[in-house]
Design a protein around this motif. Structure first.
Motif, short mmCIF file in Angstrom:
data_model
loop_
_atom_site.label_atom_id
_atom_site.label_comp_id
_atom_site.label_asym_id
_atom_site.label_seq_id
_atom_site.Cartn_x
_atom_site.Cartn_y
_atom_site.Cartn_z
N ALA A 114 0.83 -1.21 0.00
CA ALA A 114 0.00 0.00 0.00
C ALA A 114 0.86 1.25 0.00
CB ALA A 114 -0.92 -0.01 1.21
N ARG A 155 -2.05 -1.14 -3.35
CA ARG A 155 -3.28 -0.35 -3.21
C ARG A 155 -2.92 1.06 -2.72
NH1 ARG A 155 -4.36 -5.46 -2.03
NH2 ARG A 155 -3.42 -5.34 0.04
N GLU A 167 -5.11 -1.95 6.31
CA GLU A 167 -4.10 -2.94 5.91
C GLU A 167 -3.37 -3.43 7.16
OE1 GLU A 167 -3.33 -4.07 2.91
OE2 GLU A 167 -4.29 -2.61 1.56
N LEU A 207 -4.87 4.02 5.55
CA LEU A 207 -4.02 2.88 5.17
C LEU A 207 -3.84 1.95 6.38
CD1 LEU A 207 -0.68 3.18 3.17
CD2 LEU A 207 -0.89 1.65 5.12
#
Ligand SMILES: NC(=O)c1ccc[n+]([C@@H]2O[C@H](COP(=O)([O-])OP(=O)(O)OC[C@H]3O[C@@H](n4cnc5c(N)ncnc54)[C@H](O)[C@@H]3O)[C@@H](O)[C@H]2O)c1
Length: 326
Positions: free
Chosen positions: A34, A53, A65, A61
């Protein structure tokens, strides 16, 4: 302890963020999952290259994640919140140098890092260069008497660099690498005196186009440090050390060691930049926060010198770096 692939994220998809992403892609069992940047298009472009991503913010984030480590590649003015978010989420972080524009924020972060015991690493990759390692071996037992550091460059192509409130000036932003190597190979600076080149009618918010400093060390050694951004190209960034009967010049692509009867050259084609990331990945895997050459607390010692140099250049007076109990 992490087994299997390391899942890592990146904050700040600019020049150095791209470099770290490219380096991480070459390491075994490391997946950049990410990316975030205040500039969403930049984050997207880097994420696309690495099949990662994107999230609008670092908080999003970290909420969405599960990551083992995060690289914080933001400009000097943007430090504080990125580190705090990582610490609050219990995520080990790599942060680019310099640690900030002042001492207050990095000192706070250092206390929080210590309390968390999280592994950290910083962008002081010169310490990981093979030539610096070789110089350290050769200089063991042979004290450096004189160091001369010079960073002769152009203005870097980033909008924030020329303002004091963006970069903190060239001693804080670039010559800090040379200060860090001086600390590793010479000793701890105890006094610094710096001066900035004055230019008539220049906006005082703009960084000085040249700076020069004198440092003295707890070992008795002395050093000079000079930096300029007045060129249209990068001429060199190098540190020369003199010990009894030995001359060492550490540059970004090679280190040369010279005695009266022989010369040794240690080339570096970017090994330090790879090692600094690989070493942190290994520390995150093992959970050993001490397995990194320049963790946050060590980088803070270098940063204190950079801030003292910057303050000295503004005030025109020397700064004593010894604490009251020394
Ligand atoms: N260790 C090294 O060799 C090395 C080399 C280059 C740069 N650097 C350091 O890395 C830092 C960044 O430099 P750069 O050249 O990549 O700058 P840059 O301007 O190219 O990139 C910085 C990125 O961070 C983003 N950003 C700013 N604030 C943010 C925030 N709060 N959250 C998320 N993203 C944010 C910007 O939009 C930009 O894309 C500087 O401190 C610089 O000194 C280190």
């Amino acid at each position: 302890m992490v087994s299997g692939s390391l899942r890592v994220a990146l904050v700040g998809a600019g020049g150095v963020g791209e470099r770290h992403a490219a380096t991480l892609a070459t390491l075994n069992d490391v997946d950049l999952v990410a990316v975030t940047d205040v500039d969403a298009a930049r984050a997207q472009a880097l994420a696309d290259e690495h099949d990662a991503r994107t999230y609008p913010t670092q908080a999003d984030l970290l909420d969405n994640e599960t990551v083992d480590a995060i690289w914080l590649c933001v400009p000097p003015f943007a430090h504080g919140q990125p580190e705090r978010l990582a610490i609050d989420a219990g995520v080990p972080f790599f942060v680019e140098k310099p640690l900030g524009l002042d001492l207050g924020t990095p000192e706070d972060i250092a206390r929080a890092v210590e309390a968390s015991a999280l592994p950290t690493a910083t962008g002081y990759h010169w310490r990981c260069m093979p030539g610096v390692e070789r110089a350290r071996e050769v200089l063991a037992g042979s004290p450096v008497r004189l160091a001369t550091g010079a960073w002769l460059d152009k203005v870097p192509p980033v909008a924030w660099w020329t303002s004091r409130s963006g970069s903190g000036g060239q001693l804080n932003e670039q010559a800090t690498h040379l200060v860090d190597v001086m600390r590793a190979l010479v000793g701890e600076p105890v006094h610094v005196l710096a001066a900035g080149a004055r230019v008539a009618d220049r906006d005082p918010e703009l960084v000085d186009p040249a700076t020069a400093a004198v440092l003295s060390f707890d070992t008795g050694a002395v050093a000079t440090l000079a930096a300029t951004s007045a060129l249209a190209w990068k001429e060199s960034a190098a540190l020369t050390l003199v010990a009894d009967g030995l001359w060492v010049q550490i540059g970004e692509t090679s280190t040369v060691l010279r005695w009266s009867d022989r010369v040794e050259e240690v080339p570096d084609e970017g090994a330090g930049k790879v090692r600094v990331d690989a070493e942190f990945c290994a520390a995150v895997r093992s959970g050993d926060a001490g397995a990194v050459r320049v963790p946050y607390a060590e980088a803070l010692r270098t940063h204190r010198v950079g801030i003292a140099l910057t303050e000295s250049a503004v005030a025109g007076s020397p700064v004593d770096l010894r604490t009251s109990d020394e």
